[in-house]
Design a protein around this motif. Structure first.
Motif, short mmCIF file in Angstrom:
data_model
loop_
_atom_site.label_atom_id
_atom_site.label_comp_id
_atom_site.label_asym_id
_atom_site.label_seq_id
_atom_site.Cartn_x
_atom_site.Cartn_y
_atom_site.Cartn_z
N UNK A 37 22.32 -22.85 8.03
CA UNK A 37 22.53 -22.50 6.64
C UNK A 37 22.73 -23.70 5.74
N UNK A 38 22.61 -24.91 6.26
CA UNK A 38 22.72 -26.10 5.43
C UNK A 38 24.15 -26.44 5.04
N UNK A 39 25.12 -25.75 5.60
CA UNK A 39 26.51 -26.03 5.28
C UNK A 39 27.11 -26.97 6.31
N UNK A 40 27.96 -27.84 5.81
CA UNK A 40 28.70 -28.74 6.68
C UNK A 40 30.01 -28.04 7.02
N UNK A 41 30.28 -27.88 8.30
CA UNK A 41 31.48 -27.16 8.74
C UNK A 41 32.55 -28.13 9.19
N UNK A 42 33.75 -27.96 8.63
CA UNK A 42 34.90 -28.79 8.97
C UNK A 42 35.90 -27.89 9.67
N UNK A 43 36.26 -28.22 10.90
CA UNK A 43 37.20 -27.36 11.63
C UNK A 43 38.20 -28.21 12.41
N UNK A 44 39.30 -27.58 12.78
CA UNK A 44 40.33 -28.20 13.60
C UNK A 44 40.23 -27.61 15.00
N UNK A 45 40.17 -28.46 16.00
CA UNK A 45 40.05 -28.00 17.38
C UNK A 45 41.16 -28.60 18.22
#
Length: 115
Positions: A37-45
Motif C-alpha cells: 500500500x505504499x505506507x511506511x509502517x513503524x512498530x514496536x516489537x
C-alpha cells in the motif's frame, strides 16, 4: 549446429534452479512495497528479544543504500544504535513517536502499526 562461444550464460544451477526465471531483487522489492500500500509502517516489537523493545520501520521505498542512510539519520535523531536487516530498519528502544515525526517530515506516508 550453433556456435558455443556466443551464448555462454548459465541457465541452470543446482543451488538456485532455473536462472532464466531469476528476478532482480530491486524489482521484487518494489512489487512487495506496492502490495503493502505504499505506507511506511513503524512498530514496536519485543518478541524474540528477551523483552527488550525495538522500533522497526518497514515498507520504505528505498534501495539498500538509501535504507542504510535513512537508518543512520534515525539513529542519530533518537541517539540509539540499530541496524538494517532484510529491508527493515531496527532501532534499539521504543522511539515510535520520534521516528514517525522524522519520516513524516521527510515526506513519507508513515503510520503506527501493530497496536
Amino acid at each position: 549446429m550453433p556456435k558455443r562461444g556466443r551464448d555462454t550464460r548459465v541457465v541452470w544451477s543446482s543451488d538456485d534452479g532455473d536462472l532464466r526465471k531469476a528476478r532482480d531483487p530491486d524489482v521484487a522489492r518494489a512489487r512487495e512495497l506496492a502490495r503493502a500500500g505504499g505506507r511506511v509502517k513503524v512498530r514496536r516489537e519485543t518478541s524474540g528479544r528477551r523483552g527488550k523493545a525495538v522500533t522497526t520501520v518497514s515498507g520504505v521505498p528505498l534501495p539498500d543504500d538509501g535504507l542504510r542512510e535513512l537508518a543512520g539519520r534515525l539513529k542519530k535523531r533518537c541517539g540509539v544504535g540499530g541496524s538494517v536487516k532484510d529491508g527493515v530498519i531496527e532501532l534499539q528502544g521504543d522511539h515510535r513517536d520520534a521516528v514517525l515525526e522524522a519520516l513524516k517530515a521527510d515526506g513519507y506516508d508513515a503510520v503506527l502499526a501493530g497496536g
